[in-house]
Design an enzyme around this catalytic site. Sequence first.
Site, PDB file in Angstrom:
ATOM      1  N   ASN A  40       0.831  -1.196   0.000  1.00 33.05           N
ATOM      2  CA  ASN A  40       0.000   0.000   0.000  1.00 33.05           C
ATOM      3  C   ASN A  40       0.870   1.252   0.000  1.00 33.05           C
ATOM      4  O   ASN A  40       1.952   1.283   0.595  1.00 33.05           O
ATOM      5  CB  ASN A  40      -1.019   0.007   1.148  1.00 33.05           C
ATOM      6  N   GLU A  42       0.448   5.206   0.731  1.00 30.38           N
ATOM      7  CA  GLU A  42      -0.382   6.319   1.215  1.00 30.38           C
ATOM      8  C   GLU A  42       0.317   7.632   0.896  1.00 30.38           C
ATOM      9  O   GLU A  42       1.518   7.659   0.622  1.00 30.38           O
ATOM     10  CB  GLU A  42      -0.576   6.182   2.731  1.00 30.38           C
ATOM     11  N   CYS A  51      -4.117   0.652  -2.564  1.00 28.01           N
ATOM     12  CA  CYS A  51      -3.986  -0.600  -1.809  1.00 28.01           C
ATOM     13  C   CYS A  51      -2.915  -1.505  -2.421  1.00 28.01           C
ATOM     14  O   CYS A  51      -2.635  -1.444  -3.625  1.00 28.01           O
ATOM     15  CB  CYS A  51      -5.300  -1.367  -1.824  1.00 28.01           C
ATOM     16  N   GLU A  53      -3.076  -4.638  -3.111  1.00 26.91           N
ATOM     17  CA  GLU A  53      -3.612  -5.517  -4.156  1.00 26.91           C
ATOM     18  C   GLU A  53      -3.597  -4.824  -5.505  1.00 26.91           C
ATOM     19  O   GLU A  53      -3.265  -5.397  -6.537  1.00 26.91           O
ATOM     20  CB  GLU A  53      -5.067  -5.920  -3.828  1.00 26.91           C
ATOM     21  N   CYS A  84     -10.343  -4.700   0.342  1.00 26.86           N
ATOM     22  CA  CYS A  84     -11.364  -3.660   0.465  1.00 26.86           C
ATOM     23  C   CYS A  84     -12.363  -3.739  -0.699  1.00 26.86           C
ATOM     24  O   CYS A  84     -12.094  -4.373  -1.728  1.00 26.86           O
ATOM     25  CB  CYS A  84     -10.718  -2.281   0.519  1.00 26.86           C
ATOM     26  N   CYS A  87     -11.178  -2.814  -4.380  1.00 29.39           N
ATOM     27  CA  CYS A  87     -10.211  -3.736  -5.005  1.00 29.39           C
ATOM     28  C   CYS A  87     -10.900  -4.971  -5.580  1.00 29.39           C
ATOM     29  O   CYS A  87     -10.404  -5.573  -6.543  1.00 29.39           O
ATOM     30  CB  CYS A  87      -9.162  -4.195  -3.986  1.00 29.39           C
TER      31      CYS A  87
HETATM   32  N1  THU Z   1      -5.300  -1.410   2.414  1.00 29.79           N
HETATM   33  C1  THU Z   1      -4.748  -2.260   1.493  1.00 29.79           C
HETATM   34  O1  THU Z   1      -3.622  -2.055   1.042  1.00 29.79           O
HETATM   35  N2  THU Z   1      -5.483  -3.321   1.098  1.00 29.79           N
HETATM   36  C2  THU Z   1      -6.724  -3.629   1.566  1.00 29.79           C
HETATM   37  O2  THU Z   1      -7.324  -4.589   1.124  1.00 29.79           O
HETATM   38  C3  THU Z   1      -7.333  -2.806   2.600  1.00 29.79           C
HETATM   39  C4  THU Z   1      -6.622  -1.565   2.975  1.00 29.79           C
HETATM   40  C5  THU Z   1      -4.512  -0.264   2.874  1.00 29.79           C
HETATM   41  C6  THU Z   1      -5.047   1.074   2.468  1.00 29.79           C
HETATM   42  C7  THU Z   1      -4.464   1.968   3.541  1.00 29.79           C
HETATM   43  O3  THU Z   1      -3.154   2.325   3.170  1.00 29.79           O
HETATM   44  C8  THU Z   1      -4.378   1.071   4.766  1.00 29.79           C
HETATM   45  O4  THU Z   1      -4.470  -0.255   4.287  1.00 29.79           O
HETATM   46  C9  THU Z   1      -5.465   1.315   5.796  1.00 29.79           C
HETATM   47  O5  THU Z   1      -6.710   1.276   5.214  1.00 29.79           O
END
Ligand code: THU
Length: 127
Positions: A40, A42, A51, A53, A84, A87
């Site tokens: 991920n 940010e 994300c 994925e 999430c 995704c």
């Molecule tokens: N996140 C993912 O990378 N994959 C997921 O399936 C759920 C959430 C990340 C997004 C964000 O950077 C952090 O997790 C918290 O939501």
Amino acid sequence: MSDLVDEARKARENAAASFSKFKVGAALRTAAGKIYRGCNVENSTYGLTVCAERVALLSALAAGERKFTAIAVVTQSEEPSTPCGPCRPLMWEYCGDIEVTLANLAGQRVEYKLSTLFPYPFTFSVD
Ligand code: THU
């Protein structure tokens, strides 16, 4: 064949998660057995967070890959956490009904077919 969860665990180490502190790693296997990693990412816009994925999938697609068999996702959560909402349709569209392995740092693993996590997908056709 390398362990996909292990690959996702290594991918997680590169996560840029300074806002949530929730690091996620993903590893996507192609039909030919190649593995694409994602973490991920940010950023201060918050809304443009990507994300793990999707990073794995988009990087594989950008490399020209189109056939996938499995994805593994690793998080630090107490129970392995599921992908999430946004995704799921993206994975469905490009990967179809692949194997999804969700794992945490404690070593717990659960496996699903994507169709279990994303039933009744949106599809459309035009004449
Ligand atoms: N996140 C993912 O990378 N994959 C997921 O399936 C759920 C959430 C990340 C997004 C964000 O950077 C952090 O997790 C918290 O939501």
